[in-house]
Design an enzyme around this catalytic site. Structure first.
Site, PDB file in Angstrom:
ATOM      1  N   SER A  43       0.849  -1.275   0.002  1.00  0.00           N
ATOM      2  CA  SER A  43       0.033  -0.112  -0.023  1.00  0.00           C
ATOM      3  C   SER A  43       0.863   1.330  -0.051  1.00  0.00           C
ATOM      4  CB  SER A  43      -0.900   0.054   1.271  1.00  0.00           C
ATOM      5  OG  SER A  43      -1.546   1.148   1.319  1.00  0.00           O
ATOM      6  N   LYS A  82      26.940  -4.713  15.597  1.00  0.00           N
ATOM      7  CA  LYS A  82      26.575  -5.123  16.733  1.00  0.00           C
ATOM      8  C   LYS A  82      27.035  -6.399  17.173  1.00  0.00           C
ATOM      9  CE  LYS A  82      22.358  -7.308  18.957  1.00  0.00           C
ATOM     10  NZ  LYS A  82      20.909  -7.748  19.114  1.00  0.00           N
ATOM     11  N   PRO A 102      27.088 -11.343  25.000  1.00  0.00           N
ATOM     12  CA  PRO A 102      27.947 -11.375  23.595  1.00  0.00           C
ATOM     13  C   PRO A 102      27.314 -12.495  22.495  1.00  0.00           C
ATOM     14  CG  PRO A 102      29.071 -12.638  25.266  1.00  0.00           C
ATOM     15  CD  PRO A 102      27.895 -12.446  26.063  1.00  0.00           C
ATOM     16  N   LEU A 345       5.078  -9.022  11.694  1.00  0.00           N
ATOM     17  CA  LEU A 345       4.173  -8.679  12.669  1.00  0.00           C
ATOM     18  C   LEU A 345       2.751  -9.483  12.509  1.00  0.00           C
ATOM     19  CD1 LEU A 345       4.814  -4.825  12.999  1.00  0.00           C
ATOM     20  CD2 LEU A 345       5.646  -6.567  14.684  1.00  0.00           C
ATOM     21  N   ILE A 358      13.654  -9.665  13.507  1.00  0.00           N
ATOM     22  CA  ILE A 358      13.915  -9.774  12.003  1.00  0.00           C
ATOM     23  C   ILE A 358      14.629 -11.508  11.939  1.00  0.00           C
ATOM     24  CG2 ILE A 358      15.882  -9.389  10.480  1.00  0.00           C
ATOM     25  CD1 ILE A 358      15.660  -6.327  11.602  1.00  0.00           C
ATOM     26  N   TYR A 459      22.090 -18.920  27.366  1.00  0.00           N
ATOM     27  CA  TYR A 459      21.465 -18.981  28.671  1.00  0.00           C
ATOM     28  C   TYR A 459      22.655 -18.910  29.840  1.00  0.00           C
ATOM     29  CZ  TYR A 459      17.098 -20.565  27.053  1.00  0.00           C
ATOM     30  OH  TYR A 459      15.683 -20.568  26.281  1.00  0.00           O
TER      31      TYR A 459
END
Length: 520
Positions: A43, A82, A102, A345, A358, A459
């Site tokens: 759209s 990152k 990390p 979403l 993502i 974890y």
């Protein structure tokens, strides 16, 4: 008569739509356009959310596989590196309360579990030397402390000396992927507003009817229409499964914060700082920071949440506008029904504490591309497998996000106290935490599925970063002590080598933009 699946129609753009289009089109590029088509209908009147995004290292292989240049990606998407996340004030709320999650696995992770040795103090000759778990087993926390990049200009595109992901501007990433999809992968782009969905007598979607482009038919429809889920949710009636009884945060306030100077350092990790009823993300991009407060509206109001956000940013927040984003935590009960599959979403959303949005798009799109059904007759079987895998992944992400709240020792507000209510803790997570009291997570049966999204190393970093203790026997560890100490020495050597050899984060980004990385 066999009904071949030849035409894939993706409804909705943004990161979900264009990343899905790229992955499917790249996988079947040899068949486009004569045997196979990918059409994305978007759209022109629906804006994308477009806040700064964190990603996982999987995006490196995804971009490489669809033919993206990493240099172009940095130049056009305001991208930065990152190397993990720093969690501040999550455990006690004290000013010095912080730990890293990390992206590098602990030293010798596949051969040796260093967690019990760190807990028992047997890694360092002469006893525990006070290192954090992260610093004892990997170099990445120290790299992040010094704002160093995970690679040098000598490393080719998508290659690094330390594992890395990206921070990116989602508002720039979607158009970047659009240009690549339409220019190099043969994706057909239709700008049109959907007005109607037409189904056949079996309930499959036969076509969508648009205002500007008329009827668009397809064999497989991918719903990337965002939280409205116009195809899977509204047309096919797949219910939404809320998880706000587990994850309380339901609102985000986002702002874009300028740097005080053009050469200001860029954090090479996401910073997540706990607040009275949620947490604040801080993502460094080359041109600005993306900062936002994710909070529970059941515990504080908008005014207080914005005050906490502005207090975090400081004087730089003066005059900056704040955008509200509503979060409905949860996911669809099914992700693939009939000939429609939801991605992004439209499938669901969780608070962005571990940047899982993502990677879920990537995983879903790759499954669709790899298992592209040759005929409608086998699509239901593939859909069942897709639903099983995807439902498992969503469940494990919910568990992992909740783990951060359950491990907290904070009791200063109702939000933190309510998170300790056993009724809000998934049963599987409760069982694992009971197990980990006696057996540190490693390559055990609780992580034996290929569908795991978080490895046991993740974890370990969170558990032992937040002060969790596992009961370990020093006597049982004795046969491995020398190997554990050798692994620690190796890590210390690697750490020093990286600290002396890696460039500053901003310096490397500037050089990549100016000169470009070597192609693979």
């Amino acid at each position: 008569m066999v009904r071949q699946v030849r035409d894939v129609v993706i409804v909705g753009g943004g990161t979900a739509g264009w990343l899905t289009a790229a992955i499917i089109a790249a996988r079947h590029k040899a068949r486009i356009p004569h045997e196979f088509t990918v059409t994305l209908v978007e759209s022109p009147n629906v804006p994308i959310i477009g806040v700064g995004e964190g990603t996982w290292p999987t995006l490196r292989s995804t971009l490489k596989s669809v033919g993206i240049s990493e240099t172009d990606f940095f130049r056009e998407c305001d991208a930065a590196f990152k190397q993990g996340a720093l969690f501040a004030k999550w455990t006690t709320g004290a000013e010095d309360d912080a730990y890293y999650h990390p992206l590098v696995l602990p030293q010798r992770f596949a051969q040796l579990n260093l967690a019990p040795h760190w807990l028992a103090g047997t890694m360092a000759e002469g006893g525990d030397n006070g290192e954090t778990f992260c610093d004892a087993v990997c170099p990445q926390g120290r790299i992040c402390d010094e704002n160093l990049a995970p690679k040098t200009m000598a490393n080719a595109e998508f290659e690094g000396q330390a594992n890395y992901a990206y921070h990116l501007d989602a508002g720039k990433f979607a158009p970047f992927m659009q240009r690549h999809c339409t220019g190099k992968l043969g994706v057909r782009h239709v700008l049109a507003d959907m007005r109607e969905v037409r189904q056949d007598e079996y309930g499959d979607i036969r076509a969508i009817v648009t205002e500007q482009a008329g009827e668009i038919t397809g064999d497989l429809f991918v719903d990337c229409t965002g939280m409205r889920s116009l195809l899977l949710g509204q047309t096919l009636g797949v219910p939404f499964r809320d998880c706000n009884d587990v994850l309380f945060c339901d609102t985000a306030l986002a702002m874009q914060v300028p740097y005080p100077a053009p050469d200001a350092p860029i954090a090479t990790h996401t910073i997540s700082t706990a607040q009275s009823a949620g947490w604040i993300w801080d993502i460094g991009l080359p041109t600005r920071r993306g900062v936002g407060h994710v909070y529970s509206s059941r515990h504080i109001g908008r005014e207080q949440a914005e005050a906490e956000l502005r207090a975090y940013v400081g004087p730089a927040a003066d005059g900056l506008s704040v955008r509200q984003i509503d979060i409905r935590s949860g996911h669809r009960e099914l992700f693939w029904k009939n000939n429609c599959v939801a991605v992004g979403l439209a499938a669901g959303f969780l608070e962005p504490l571990e940047a899982s949005a993502i990677v879920l798009i990537e995983l879903s799109a790759k499954m669709i591309a790899d298992q592209m059904p040759p005929a409608r007759e086998v699509m239901d079987t593939i859909a069942r497998r897709f639903n099983d895998k995807t439902l498992y992944r969503w469940g494990r992400i919910i568990d992992f996000l909740k783990l951060h709240y359950v491990l907290s020792q904070r009791r200063d507000t109702a939000f933190w106290r309510d998170n300790m209510d056993p009724a809000s803790i998934p049963e599987r997570l409760q069982e694992l935490m009971a197990l980990w009291r006696f057996q540190p997570p490693h390559l055990h049966e609780e992580f034996d599925r290929v569908d795991e999204v978080f490895p046991s190393a993740s974890y370990q970093y969170v558990l032992y970063g937040m002060g969790f203790r596992s009961d370990v026997s020093r006597r049982a560890l004795e046969p491995e002590v020398r190997e554990a100490q050798r692994a620690r020495r190796e890590n210390a050597e690697i750490t020093q080598r990286m600290l002396s050899g890696l460039p500053r984060h901003r310096d490397l980004i500037n050089r990549i933009r100016e000169f470009g990385l070597q192609p693979v």
